[in-house]
Design an enzyme around this catalytic site. Structure first.
Site, PDB file in Angstrom:
ATOM      1  CG  HIS A 595      -7.719  -1.922   6.467  1.00 41.21           C
ATOM      2  ND1 HIS A 595      -6.744  -2.535   6.927  1.00 41.21           N
ATOM      3  CD2 HIS A 595      -7.309  -1.534   5.229  1.00 41.21           C
ATOM      4  CE1 HIS A 595      -5.634  -1.938   6.552  1.00 41.21           C
ATOM      5  NE2 HIS A 595      -5.937  -1.519   5.402  1.00 41.21           N
ATOM      6  CD  GLU A 596      -9.803  -0.014   2.276  1.00 43.21           C
ATOM      7  OE1 GLU A 596      -9.286   1.285   2.087  1.00 43.21           O
ATOM      8  OE2 GLU A 596      -9.138  -0.896   1.959  1.00 43.21           O
ATOM      9  CG  HIS A 599      -6.428   3.657   4.894  1.00 42.71           C
ATOM     10  ND1 HIS A 599      -5.242   3.968   5.219  1.00 42.71           N
ATOM     11  CD2 HIS A 599      -6.493   2.353   4.482  1.00 42.71           C
ATOM     12  CE1 HIS A 599      -4.449   2.797   5.115  1.00 42.71           C
ATOM     13  NE2 HIS A 599      -5.383   2.146   4.480  1.00 42.71           N
ATOM     14  CG  HIS A 602      -4.690   9.217   8.760  1.00 43.32           C
ATOM     15  ND1 HIS A 602      -3.518   8.423   8.283  1.00 43.32           N
ATOM     16  CD2 HIS A 602      -4.081  10.156   9.823  1.00 43.32           C
ATOM     17  CE1 HIS A 602      -2.231   8.983   8.784  1.00 43.32           C
ATOM     18  NE2 HIS A 602      -2.913  10.083   9.593  1.00 43.32           N
TER      19      HIS A 602
END
EC number: 3.4.24.59
Length: 823
Positions: A595-596, A599, A602
């Site tokens: 999940h991290e 980010h 991105h």
């Protein structure tokens, strides 16, 4: 816990807004080790001599590359291999993040003074820009506002990281001080009407060289932030705005503090006849509980570990009921603080000319209005309620079997004669159901196959196949990182070269927070056209303060000009690395890391021209999309089979074990998702409160909502909403994760999930990890950061007639998203 709850509990290091609004937050298992043949691994760095690591066993899968070996060694070897830290560059001391200006805590104050002088000069330049008869300065207002944002947020964001992760109190204290000073300066900018007026004039001016689409988007984001802070209001009205903002800040912090601390610890819960009521927990547990002086009742502190164990394992429903009610009992003081905060928001919305707080917050989100959010959530609730109710009925059958001794077939749809299912039954029977799925009682451990280095090398391979982007272990200079266990990764594109830096603070240490967070240290932006000379500062003005946070200027493929590259930091707590034993991840930590990393990638790909829309600086209800997509990858057995290898033997994780863990993780998911939908609906109902509604009762609203859409009835005398801490930081936007999960599921099935391509997992993974899908996602979504309308980005990815409908971002588009399943 399920991934919805996991992600929403992660500490979110929110982006620094240029306009600092007072109510807005700036915002391991170990397995036995089996020795293997010794390995010699290299960590390469083009700017320094190569280090040879001669160490204990590192085994890699047969198809591993030298890059895999280097990444695995980077994270799986103890830092003592190099003395003080892994990959220390043998040269003079640098400062944090390789900034010469950050060699000691005291340097933060010099940096603060320098930043204030430079920022003040830019502010003055923007304020007087309309007076320039040539119009040139007015044309530069958007660029200069973005520079101002970058200068301030570059320091504020960095201090946010330092004060949360640095182990030395001097650094923490100085970063707190810097953070406070610069945030106070931002509050002054809120009241600088000249900034707002210059921006408004720049947007409206008919330049011969018109503002570009990107400039207009950045300008309108700034304008919305200004207006949300009340800058456009008459002086008397703005005084009311400031008054209510200050009150809201106090109430919000008070509510968040009480919600974060869990249930009130007094009065204690008393359980009579504990040896009978606590059957199932073991005599040792029961005997260890403190007793009252009368009748030997067991004393339980609400919210404690003991309370959690009773809810999960006590066979007698009466014991679970006592603990549940004791932990959720209504606290009038806490409820009054929550309701005062909600009423203050409603009044502040009225000052801003809005009907309710949700209208204030949602104006720049994908959903735009509270009515649209309610339509989306209502559609989801209608879809999920029958499925969630079916899962509750399955648990009711388990309860009937436990109470009567008679077998009730879980597949039987008849529920007429089943017992009621209470809120205090959920944890107990959910645990029994999950246990029933595993014949041995517990699944085989997957942690030995998930060393930190193994997973990080796997992530590098995934990003390489999707985007042509990989990780390169980098040596650090003395002083560059805040703790010896922090690892640096250079992020490299196969054609463009270095595109960013990630600092990985993954390992445990005393005093470190156990939460996971993504911190932005530096955003990307174009820097070659800054026109610093136009700021009007005298030559050598900065000599007394030393260097700032200047970055090297890099060329980007296909883009004019030169850019500063992004720097981010990821913080987790996955255990420690010891000689012969790496830090091993459990399933929850694996999901969190993916999940991290969503980010992080991105931030690396979203290298935009403007700081204010770079990387993850985008709408709240869009920012989770890349990270949720990464959760889809880690939940794919095809991908997981190419990622998980035993840290000591190099053997792949057996397919049956993968499938068992995925099945376990996805069980009872509809029930949990429906609970999140109810929470998002409650958030909207609270924040559509109108100013003047004196009869507002937060508990009554929660009970009514549960009567309407719930599948487990609320318990009289309880007030769960007191513990809903996200009502402060995510007020009116709690729906965002569900919204992005719906979009991510659609994009996943459109770009990556190709069923039936092959019976072999590795060949299926080739289809899922397709460069075609990755390039489409990169070009149509990730590279834009927040610099493009997210509806247009999603529509471009989906394509066809449906994509055209989505691109409009209207009610029809919202209805489409609402019709997609949240998986």
């Amino acid at each position: 816990m399920r991934r919805l709850q996991q992600s929403l509990r992660r500490r979110s290091a929110r982006r620094c807004p240029f306009i600092l609004i007072p109510h807005r937050l700036l915002t391991t298992s170990y397995a036995s080790y089996k020795p293997a043949p010794q390995a010699t691994l290299e960590i390469e760095d083009t700017n320094s001599p190569t280090f040879l690591l001669k160490t204990s066993p590192i085994q890699l899968p047969a198809r591993a590359t030298s890059d895999d070996s280097a990444i695995k060694a980077h994270f799986d070897l103890p830092h003592s291999i190099f003395g003080d830290m892994v990959g220390v560059r043998r040269e003079h001391v640098k400062g944090l993040f390789h900034y010469d200006s950050l060699t000691q805590p005291e340097s933060l104050m010099r940096l603060t003074d320098r930043t204030l002088i430079q920022a003040s000069a830019i502010v003055q330049r923007i304020v007087v820009a309309p007076q320039d008869p040539t119009g040139r300065e007015l044309r530069l207002v958007v660029k200069n506002l973005d520079r101002l944002s970058d200068i301030l947020c570059g320091v504020i964001d960095m201090c946010e990281l330092i004060r949360n992760v640095h182990p030395h109190q001097d650094w923490v204290n100085q970063s707190d001080r810097t953070h406070q000073i610069l945030c106070s300066f931002m509050n002054e900018l809120n009241a600088t009407r000249g900034l707002y007026e210059s921006l408004a004039k720049a947007i409206a001016h008919p330049f011969n060289d018109p503002l570009t689409t990107s400039e207009l988007r950045v300008a309108r984001i700034f304008l919305t932030d200004f207006e949300r802070s009340g800058i456009h209001l008459p002086p008397s009205v703005r005084e009311r705005f400031v008054k209510h903002s200050d009150a809201l800040l106090f109430l919000g912090r008070s509510f968040l503090s009480s919600a974060s601390s869990g249930p009130s610890t007094v009065p204690h819960i008393e359980i009579p006849d504990p040896h009978r009521l606590l059957t199932g927990l073991g005599r040792q547990f029961v005997d260890s509980l403190p007793r009252t002086g009368r009748n030997g009742q067991a004393v339980i502190e609400p919210g404690s570990w003991e309370a959690q164990m009773i809810l999960r394992y006590a066979r007698e429903g009466r014991a679970r009921e006592l603990v549940y009610v004791g932990g959720m009992r209504a606290d009038k003081k806490r409820i009054s603080v929550l309701e005062a905060m909600l009423k203050e928001r409603a009044e502040l919305a009225s000052v801003l000319g809005k009907n309710n707080w949700a209208e204030v917050v949602l104006v720049d989100k994908m959903t735009k209005t509270p009515e649209n959010v309610m339509r989306f959530l209502t559609s989801l609730a209608q879809h999920h309620q029958p499925v969630a109710r079916a899962e509750v009925d399955m648990l009711r059958r388990m309860k009937a079997t436990a109470l009567t001794g008679n077998y009730f077939d879980p597949r039987n749809s008849r529920t007429r004669h089943l017992p009621l299912f209470h809120a205090w039954d959920r944890d107990y029977y959910s645990d029994k159901y999950l246990t029933s799925l595993i014949p041995t009682g517990s699944p085989p451990s997957i942690s030995p196959y998930l060393s930190t280095g193994t997973v990080m090398s796997g992530l590098s391979r995934i990003f390489s196949r999707l985007y042509g982007i990989s990780f390169k272990p980098a040596v650090v200079s003395p002083g560059e990182v805040w703790h010896p266990s922090v690892r640096r990764l250079d992020v490299v594109h196969e054609e463009e070269g270095l595109i960013g830096v990630i600092y990985c603070d993954f390992f445990s240490r005393i005093g470190k927070s156990s939460g996971a967070a993504h911190y932005t240290v530096r955003c990307s932006r174009r820097v070659d056209d800054d026109d610093i000379d136009g700021d009007g500062l005298p030559e050598d003005w900065d000599k007394p303060y030393g260097p700032g946070l200047e970055a090297d200027k890099e060329s980007l493929s296909g883009k004019p000009g030169k850019y500063q590259l992004p720097i981010i930091a990821l913080s987790m707590d996955v255990g420690t690395v010891n000689e012969g034993r790496p830090a091993l991840l459990n399933w929850q930590e694996l999901e969190t890391l993916f999940h991290e990393m969503g980010h992080a990638i991105h931030s690396m790909i979203g290298r935009t021209e403007y700081h204010n829309v770079s990387g993850t600086r985008c709408a709240t209800d869009f920012v989770e999309l890349p990270s949720i997509l990464m959760e889809h990858f880690v939940s794919s057995p095809e991908v997981l089979s190419t990622l998980a290898f035993h840290h000591a033997t190099g053997e792949p994780l057996p397919i049956p074990v993968i499938e068992a863990h995925l099945a376990l993780n996805q069980s009872l998911s509809a029930l949990e998702t429906h609970g999140q939908i109810a929470m998002a609906l409650l958030d909207q109902k609270y924040h559509t409160l109108r100013h003047g509604q004196d009869s507002f009762d937060s508990t009554a609203i929660w009970f009514q909502l549960q009567q309407e859409i719930g599948v487990i009835q609320p318990v009289p005398g309880t007030a769960w909403q007191m513990q809903f801490g996200h009502l402060y930081g995510y007020g009116a936007t709690y729906y965002s994760y569900l919204f992005d999960r719906a979009i991510a599921g659609k994009i996943w099935s459109t770009l990556f999930h190709r069923s039936g391509t092959s019976q072999a997992y590795d060949r299926k993974a080739e289809g899922i990890l397709s460069r075609e899908g990755g390039e489409l996602l990169k070009e149509k979504v990730l590279k834009w950061g927040g610099g493009r309308d997210p509806w247009e980005m999603v529509g471009d990815v989906i394509g066809g007639v449906e994509g055209d409908e989505l691109s409009k971002g209207d009610e029809r588009a919202l209805a489409l998203v609402g019709s997609w399943s949240v998986v």
